[in-house]
Design a protein around this motif. Structure first.
Motif, short mmCIF file in Angstrom:
data_model
loop_
_atom_site.label_atom_id
_atom_site.label_comp_id
_atom_site.label_asym_id
_atom_site.label_seq_id
_atom_site.Cartn_x
_atom_site.Cartn_y
_atom_site.Cartn_z
N LEU A 290 5.91 4.72 -5.13
CA LEU A 290 4.80 4.54 -6.08
C LEU A 290 5.33 4.29 -7.50
CD1 LEU A 290 1.78 4.49 -6.77
CD2 LEU A 290 1.89 6.97 -7.03
N LEU A 291 6.32 5.05 -7.90
CA LEU A 291 6.85 4.85 -9.26
C LEU A 291 7.53 3.50 -9.41
CD1 LEU A 291 8.14 8.43 -10.13
CD2 LEU A 291 5.96 7.35 -10.74
N ARG A 292 8.20 3.01 -8.36
CA ARG A 292 8.82 1.67 -8.44
C ARG A 292 7.75 0.58 -8.49
NH1 ARG A 292 11.78 5.17 -8.34
NH2 ARG A 292 11.80 5.10 -10.56
N VAL A 293 6.68 0.76 -7.75
CA VAL A 293 5.57 -0.21 -7.80
C VAL A 293 4.98 -0.22 -9.21
CG1 VAL A 293 3.26 -0.73 -6.93
CG2 VAL A 293 5.07 -0.13 -5.32
N GLN A 294 4.84 0.95 -9.80
CA GLN A 294 4.34 1.03 -11.17
C GLN A 294 5.33 0.41 -12.15
OE1 GLN A 294 3.56 5.23 -11.48
NE2 GLN A 294 1.41 4.97 -10.90
N ASP A 295 6.62 0.62 -11.92
CA ASP A 295 7.64 -0.01 -12.77
C ASP A 295 7.56 -1.53 -12.71
OD1 ASP A 295 8.60 2.45 -13.56
OD2 ASP A 295 10.35 2.41 -12.22
N ALA A 296 7.08 -2.05 -11.59
CA ALA A 296 6.93 -3.50 -11.45
C ALA A 296 5.71 -4.03 -12.21
CB ALA A 296 6.82 -3.88 -9.97
N THR B 100 1.46 0.78 -2.31
CA THR B 100 2.29 1.89 -1.83
C THR B 100 1.79 2.39 -0.48
OG1 THR B 100 2.78 2.52 -4.11
CG2 THR B 100 3.16 4.18 -2.41
N ALA B 101 0.48 2.52 -0.33
CA ALA B 101 -0.09 2.97 0.95
C ALA B 101 0.23 1.98 2.06
CB ALA B 101 -1.61 3.15 0.82
N ALA B 102 0.18 0.69 1.76
CA ALA B 102 0.52 -0.32 2.77
C ALA B 102 1.98 -0.22 3.19
CB ALA B 102 0.21 -1.72 2.23
N LEU B 103 2.86 -0.01 2.23
CA LEU B 103 4.28 0.16 2.56
C LEU B 103 4.50 1.42 3.39
CD1 LEU B 103 5.83 -0.87 -0.86
CD2 LEU B 103 5.94 -2.15 1.30
N PHE B 104 3.83 2.50 3.02
CA PHE B 104 3.91 3.76 3.77
C PHE B 104 3.40 3.56 5.20
CE2 PHE B 104 2.12 8.32 4.07
CZ PHE B 104 3.32 8.85 4.52
N ALA B 105 2.31 2.82 5.34
CA ALA B 105 1.74 2.57 6.67
C ALA B 105 2.68 1.75 7.54
CB ALA B 105 0.38 1.90 6.54
N THR B 106 3.35 0.76 6.96
CA THR B 106 4.24 -0.08 7.77
C THR B 106 5.42 0.73 8.31
OG1 THR B 106 5.50 -0.85 5.86
CG2 THR B 106 3.65 -2.23 6.59
N ALA B 107 5.77 1.80 7.64
CA ALA B 107 6.85 2.66 8.14
C ALA B 107 6.44 3.41 9.41
CB ALA B 107 7.28 3.65 7.07
N HIS B 108 5.16 3.37 9.76
CA HIS B 108 4.65 4.07 10.93
C HIS B 108 4.29 3.12 12.07
CE1 HIS B 108 4.36 7.05 7.76
NE2 HIS B 108 4.40 7.95 8.72
N MET B 109 4.81 1.91 12.02
CA MET B 109 4.54 0.94 13.07
C MET B 109 5.42 1.24 14.28
SD MET B 109 3.98 -2.49 10.85
CE MET B 109 3.37 -3.46 12.18
N ARG C 12 -5.34 1.48 -8.95
CA ARG C 12 -5.66 1.19 -7.54
C ARG C 12 -4.70 0.18 -6.90
NH1 ARG C 12 -11.40 1.40 -6.76
NH2 ARG C 12 -10.85 3.57 -6.52
N PRO C 13 -4.33 -0.92 -7.57
CA PRO C 13 -3.38 -1.85 -6.93
C PRO C 13 -2.06 -1.18 -6.56
CG PRO C 13 -4.42 -2.92 -8.79
CD PRO C 13 -4.83 -1.47 -8.84
N TRP D 168 -3.65 9.90 -1.32
CA TRP D 168 -2.58 10.70 -1.94
C TRP D 168 -2.03 10.01 -3.18
CZ3 TRP D 168 -0.54 11.49 3.57
CH2 TRP D 168 -1.10 12.64 4.13
N CYS D 169 -1.89 8.69 -3.13
CA CYS D 169 -1.40 7.96 -4.30
C CYS D 169 -2.39 8.02 -5.45
CB CYS D 169 -1.09 6.51 -3.94
SG CYS D 169 0.39 6.30 -2.95
N GLU D 170 -3.66 7.88 -5.14
CA GLU D 170 -4.68 7.97 -6.19
C GLU D 170 -4.66 9.36 -6.82
OE1 GLU D 170 -6.70 5.70 -7.45
OE2 GLU D 170 -6.61 4.07 -6.00
#
Length: 99
Positions: free
Chosen positions: A10-16, A27-36, A21-22, A52-54
């Motif tokens: 999340l902090l790296r996404v914010q650094d970008a 971050t949630a999408a990246l977290f979800a892909t780790a559970h594929m 919400r974006p 959780w991110c919100e």
């Protein structure tokens, strides 16, 4: 997991340059892909990861989020059928049992 998601991703996404919400959705999408490839778990993780991110963006408290993650994971495992949760397995273990 909460440390990795909130304090690293999340902090790296914010650094970008993304905020609010974006940042939470990406971050949630990246977290979800780790559970594929567990589709039920991917959906549950995306929704819970987004929430959780919100929350973390407003009130950065990893302990509370980690406790809620453990509690919610246990509740999901106990309350929902294996056909929905895939017994919370991911990757090759999921494919071996449900693929």
């Amino acid at each position: 997991q909460q440390y990795a998601v909130q304090s690293i991703v999340l902090l790296r996404v914010q650094d970008a340059g993304l905020r609010g919400r974006p940042a939470a959705l990406i971050t949630a999408a990246l977290f979800a892909t780790a559970h594929m490839p567990n589709p039920g778990l991917v959906v549950m993780v995306f929704v819970s990861g987004w929430v959780w991110c919100e929350i973390f963006q407003r009130h950065p408290n990893l302990l509370v989020l980690a406790l809620s993650h453990g509690w919610l994971g246990t509740l999901v495992f106990v309350a929902l059928p294996a056909i929905v949760t895939g017994r919370l397995q991911i990757g090759p273990n999921y494919l071996a049992h449900f693929g």
